[in-house]
Design a protein around this motif. Sequence first.
Motif, short mmCIF file in Angstrom:
data_model
loop_
_atom_site.label_atom_id
_atom_site.label_comp_id
_atom_site.label_asym_id
_atom_site.label_seq_id
_atom_site.Cartn_x
_atom_site.Cartn_y
_atom_site.Cartn_z
N TYR A 170 47.24 7.49 3.54
CA TYR A 170 46.02 7.25 4.21
C TYR A 170 46.42 6.52 5.46
O TYR A 170 47.31 5.46 5.40
CB TYR A 170 45.25 6.67 3.46
N ALA A 171 45.64 6.65 6.57
CA ALA A 171 46.11 5.80 7.78
C ALA A 171 44.66 5.10 8.28
O ALA A 171 43.63 5.58 8.18
CB ALA A 171 46.58 6.72 8.98
N ARG A 172 44.82 4.19 8.99
CA ARG A 172 43.85 3.63 9.60
C ARG A 172 44.15 2.73 10.87
O ARG A 172 45.14 2.13 10.82
CB ARG A 172 42.88 2.58 8.76
N ARG A 173 43.52 2.67 12.04
CA ARG A 173 43.92 2.17 13.36
C ARG A 173 43.28 0.50 13.15
O ARG A 173 42.08 0.40 12.59
CB ARG A 173 43.43 3.05 14.33
N VAL A 174 44.06 -0.16 13.85
CA VAL A 174 43.52 -1.54 13.85
C VAL A 174 43.62 -2.04 15.29
O VAL A 174 44.57 -1.65 15.89
CB VAL A 174 44.34 -2.34 12.75
N ALA A 175 42.95 -2.76 15.86
CA ALA A 175 42.94 -3.40 16.88
C ALA A 175 43.67 -4.53 17.23
O ALA A 175 44.03 -4.95 16.31
CB ALA A 175 41.40 -3.90 17.62
N ALA A 176 44.36 -5.00 18.32
CA ALA A 176 45.43 -6.04 18.42
C ALA A 176 44.58 -7.17 18.08
O ALA A 176 43.36 -7.59 18.30
CB ALA A 176 45.60 -6.09 19.93
N ARG A 177 45.56 -7.83 17.17
CA ARG A 177 45.06 -9.21 16.88
C ARG A 177 43.75 -9.34 15.78
O ARG A 177 43.51 -10.45 15.34
CB ARG A 177 44.79 -10.22 17.64
N ARG A 178 43.47 -8.04 15.20
CA ARG A 178 42.30 -7.95 14.42
C ARG A 178 42.75 -7.89 12.78
O ARG A 178 44.03 -6.97 12.76
CB ARG A 178 41.57 -6.80 14.71
N SER A 179 42.42 -8.65 11.91
CA SER A 179 42.97 -8.46 10.41
C SER A 179 42.42 -7.16 9.76
O SER A 179 41.08 -6.77 9.81
CB SER A 179 42.54 -9.67 9.92
N LEU A 180 43.22 -6.60 9.26
CA LEU A 180 42.71 -5.40 8.32
C LEU A 180 43.13 -5.66 6.94
O LEU A 180 44.21 -5.79 6.41
CB LEU A 180 43.47 -4.19 8.73
N GLU A 181 42.09 -5.68 6.10
CA GLU A 181 42.06 -5.96 4.62
C GLU A 181 42.02 -4.73 3.97
O GLU A 181 41.12 -4.04 3.98
CB GLU A 181 41.02 -7.13 4.36
N LEU A 182 43.05 -4.59 3.32
CA LEU A 182 42.85 -3.32 2.25
C LEU A 182 41.98 -3.86 0.77
O LEU A 182 41.80 -4.82 0.63
CB LEU A 182 44.37 -2.92 1.42
N PRO A 183 41.26 -2.69 0.34
CA PRO A 183 40.59 -3.22 -0.93
C PRO A 183 41.31 -3.68 -2.06
O PRO A 183 42.47 -3.41 -2.11
CB PRO A 183 39.94 -1.81 -1.32
N PRO A 184 40.61 -4.60 -2.68
CA PRO A 184 41.44 -5.33 -3.68
C PRO A 184 41.66 -4.25 -4.94
O PRO A 184 41.04 -3.38 -5.28
CB PRO A 184 40.40 -6.33 -4.26
N LEU A 185 42.98 -4.44 -5.53
CA LEU A 185 43.40 -3.71 -6.47
C LEU A 185 42.72 -3.48 -7.68
O LEU A 185 42.23 -4.82 -8.12
CB LEU A 185 44.75 -3.58 -6.75
N THR A 186 42.04 -2.57 -8.40
CA THR A 186 41.35 -2.47 -9.53
C THR A 186 42.16 -2.20 -10.83
O THR A 186 41.48 -2.15 -11.84
CB THR A 186 39.92 -1.73 -9.31
N ALA A 187 43.34 -1.80 -10.64
CA ALA A 187 44.17 -1.50 -11.70
C ALA A 187 45.39 -2.09 -11.77
O ALA A 187 45.95 -2.19 -10.55
CB ALA A 187 44.03 -0.05 -12.31
N GLU A 188 46.26 -2.32 -12.68
CA GLU A 188 47.46 -2.55 -12.59
C GLU A 188 48.52 -1.30 -12.35
O GLU A 188 48.33 -0.25 -12.75
CB GLU A 188 48.08 -3.58 -13.81
N GLY A 189 49.86 -1.62 -11.95
CA GLY A 189 50.59 -0.65 -11.79
C GLY A 189 51.02 -0.27 -10.38
O GLY A 189 51.68 0.55 -10.36
#
Length: 356
Positions: A337-356
């Motif tokens: 999966y890919a996502r563009r992020v602007a300069a100096r902008r933080s990109l947060e992934l969704p929190p993991l909901t299962a271990e492994g």
Amino acid sequence: GVGRDGGLIRSLASDPGWLLESGSVPHCGAIDSSMAVFSRLVPMNSKVALPEVTEPEARVLLLAVPVAVGMFGVTMTSTSSKSGDSTYEAMVGMSEGVVAWNNRDHKLFGVPAYLNNGILFQGPYRDVPAGTILTVRPNGLSRVYVLVERSNAGGLLQSLPAAKWREEAEAPRWHETPTMASFVRTCPAGGALSLPPTQGSTAVLCVVVVPVVSVPVSPLEVSCCCVEGNQTTGPTEVSFEPLKDGCELAEGKRLEKVPGWMQGASYLSSHSIFGAAGPPIGTNFVVRAAAASVVYVILEESQSHGGLLLPDSLPTRGWEKRTEGPEVSTGTATVVYARRVAARRSLELPPLTAEG
């Protein structure tokens, strides 16, 4: 806290070394209170001093967050290399007296200043099959230099200028007589630059890649933390490596057939941070780059529907599924999966909901 900042907001805002963070800002005490957040990258084993507090009753919180700071990275592939072949994997910093090849102890002397801070690929001496094409992929704007022996250039003395490579006025030598020529071309960040195919099987050449901008830290940060109840924990250290065939995905699993457009990117594996157990539930990864960038998430297909991030979290947050991705050494495919992020902008992934 705004209004009780001890004069720090004014001091930090006027210091170019500190960055005012955007996005959601925490509150302190009353819900209607607000706080300003400033950040600064601090190299490992270094100290940073805050400006003097000049007003009473200041409310100041200091947080130290371990981040991975991506360094300059570059990979080189060869059309004559077989899968798993490490012929062109050895890299060293370019310097006076450096060993030039991986199958000889010949050293380079009289190294010109333009090669300073460069990365030398220690390929084979003469053992280069006819028709070999070398391709370089840096993750930052770079100058790529090809050093060739004039008497055994494998046809590159003619084919490089024809392919718009420019010859430099001086070149290193590996014995008393200066017999090498040096050619250069610029390669953009994330681009791929290929040499012309070699002729014969005794070409004597070296490839050196020099980043155009030399900086003490690279413009890419990654941090991760895990929130459990009222406790926030995270690793003490995280680090990058250039993405290429052989990078570790998980315990006993390595990436293979990495697409050319991904090679050389700064790669961070959760396994390198958390080990075989993997990241715990609730782990958050945050990425921020100084330049506009594309961030990729690579998941093993057999794990992609186990609740970690897929099938809903990434697509519903603007992540796009790519049709091509690496393979896993165990025979399974990956989902990218890919996502563009602007300069100096933080990109947060969704929190993991299962271990492994």
